[in-house]
Design an enzyme around this catalytic site. Structure first.
Site, PDB file in Angstrom:
ATOM      1  N   PHE A  17       0.836  -1.201   0.000  1.00 41.97           N
ATOM      2  CA  PHE A  17       0.000   0.000   0.000  1.00 41.97           C
ATOM      3  C   PHE A  17       0.872   1.252   0.000  1.00 41.97           C
ATOM      4  O   PHE A  17       1.801   1.370   0.800  1.00 41.97           O
ATOM      5  CB  PHE A  17      -0.865   0.052   1.263  1.00 41.97           C
ATOM      6  CG  PHE A  17      -2.052  -0.864   1.266  1.00 41.97           C
ATOM      7  CD1 PHE A  17      -3.339  -0.367   1.123  1.00 41.97           C
ATOM      8  CD2 PHE A  17      -1.883  -2.233   1.437  1.00 41.97           C
ATOM      9  CE1 PHE A  17      -4.436  -1.215   1.146  1.00 41.97           C
ATOM     10  CE2 PHE A  17      -2.973  -3.093   1.465  1.00 41.97           C
ATOM     11  CZ  PHE A  17      -4.259  -2.583   1.317  1.00 41.97           C
ATOM     12  N   ASP A  18       0.551   2.180  -0.880  1.00 38.60           N
ATOM     13  CA  ASP A  18       1.074   3.529  -0.750  1.00 38.60           C
ATOM     14  C   ASP A  18       0.298   4.188   0.397  1.00 38.60           C
ATOM     15  O   ASP A  18      -0.653   3.596   0.935  1.00 38.60           O
ATOM     16  CB  ASP A  18       0.871   4.283  -2.064  1.00 38.60           C
ATOM     17  CG  ASP A  18       1.466   5.678  -2.038  1.00 38.60           C
ATOM     18  OD1 ASP A  18       2.530   5.862  -1.414  1.00 38.60           O
ATOM     19  OD2 ASP A  18       0.861   6.591  -2.628  1.00 38.60           O
ATOM     20  N   MET A  19       0.655   5.393   0.774  1.00 38.17           N
ATOM     21  CA  MET A  19      -0.052   6.063   1.867  1.00 38.17           C
ATOM     22  C   MET A  19      -0.730   7.345   1.399  1.00 38.17           C
ATOM     23  O   MET A  19      -1.956   7.439   1.361  1.00 38.17           O
ATOM     24  CB  MET A  19       0.909   6.376   3.017  1.00 38.17           C
ATOM     25  CG  MET A  19       0.223   7.003   4.226  1.00 38.17           C
ATOM     26  SD  MET A  19       1.382   7.338   5.585  1.00 38.17           S
ATOM     27  CE  MET A  19       2.303   8.735   4.906  1.00 38.17           C
ATOM     28  N   ASP A 176      -1.616   5.581  -6.061  1.00 34.31           N
ATOM     29  CA  ASP A 176      -2.471   6.641  -6.599  1.00 34.31           C
ATOM     30  C   ASP A 176      -1.756   7.518  -7.618  1.00 34.31           C
ATOM     31  O   ASP A 176      -2.396   8.342  -8.270  1.00 34.31           O
ATOM     32  CB  ASP A 176      -2.978   7.537  -5.463  1.00 34.31           C
ATOM     33  CG  ASP A 176      -1.885   8.452  -4.930  1.00 34.31           C
ATOM     34  OD1 ASP A 176      -2.003   9.681  -5.076  1.00 34.31           O
ATOM     35  OD2 ASP A 176      -0.897   7.934  -4.384  1.00 34.31           O
TER      36      ASP A 176
END
Length: 233
Positions: A17-19, A176
């Protein structure tokens, strides 16, 4: 730390996961905090400059600071100011993006390891994870301070996969931004892009899939992405 599922499993070996922009809509908050911090240092910064140079372009905010005449001696104070402003906004106003909690819980229920791989600083990651109680969901947390080369370089993903002994081809990344997609695919990892209003004009070539929200991402979808990737390998 949970290890990855066995290589023969159809489950993803891990999900990265990116943040910023994926768990929380924080990129505009970073930009706004830097605008104020730059102003207090006597420098001008427009949010669009941050968006173009850092969020979409993968450039360094410190390089942008230097290009505007900022001194090396003045950077620590400016950065501390920015971090304080950002943390205040996180604690007072920020909310998780739709689908985050549900997806993390669904993956935890299936024993699929999740790792946070963010280009943001460790302090920023800590304040967000603590604010929303997300730390227990992640087998490991890697920040921009844990690598020598930032996204779009694949270093952070290769390091994350190595931490749990996972094959990159059996993993999936959720990002994203275009630089995040390039970093993941450069590591040989399938990537699902989840653009925000801040990043949706970017080039997401290379993403296995582009969706509007994490609400569209399920463990079954991730399994299908991994299966297709492994079939092509």
């Amino acid at each position: 730390m949970r290890s990855a599922p066995l290589p023969g499993s159809s489950l993803p070996h891990a999900v990265f996961f990116d943040m910023d922009g994926l768990l929380v809509d924080s990129e505009p908050v970073h930009a706004a905090a830097y605008v104020v911090a730059f102003e207090r240092a006597g420098l001008a910064l427009h949010p669009d400059e941050y968006r173009t140079h850092v969020t979409l372009g993968g450039g360094s905010i410190r390089d942008l600071y230097a290009a505007k005449g900022g001194s090396a001696a003045g950077w620590p104070e400016l950065f501390e100011c920015k971090c304080e402003l950002f943390a205040k906004q996180v604690r007072e106003e920020m909310e998780l993006l739709p689908g985050v909690s549900e997806l993390l819980q669904a993956l935890a229920d299936r024993g699929i390891p999740c790792l946070l791989a963010t280009g943001s600083g460790r302090a920023n990651a800590t304040v967000i994870l603590e604010r929303f109680g997300l730390r227990p969901y992640f087998a490991a947390v890697l920040s921009g301070e844990d690598v020598s080369r930032a996204k779009p370089d694949p270093e952070i993903f290769l390091k994350a996969a190595s931490l749990i002994g996972a094959s990159p081809a059996g993993c999936v990344s959720l990002e994203d931004s275009p630089k995040g997609v390039r970093a993941a695919t450069g590591a040989g990892i399938s990537c699902i892009a989840v653009p925000t209003s801040w990043t949706r004009t970017g080039d997401f070539t290379g993403a296995a899939l582009v969706v509007h929200s994490l609400q569209q991402v399920t463990p079954l979808l991730l399994e299908e992405i991994v299966h297709k990737h492994l079939a092509r390998s």
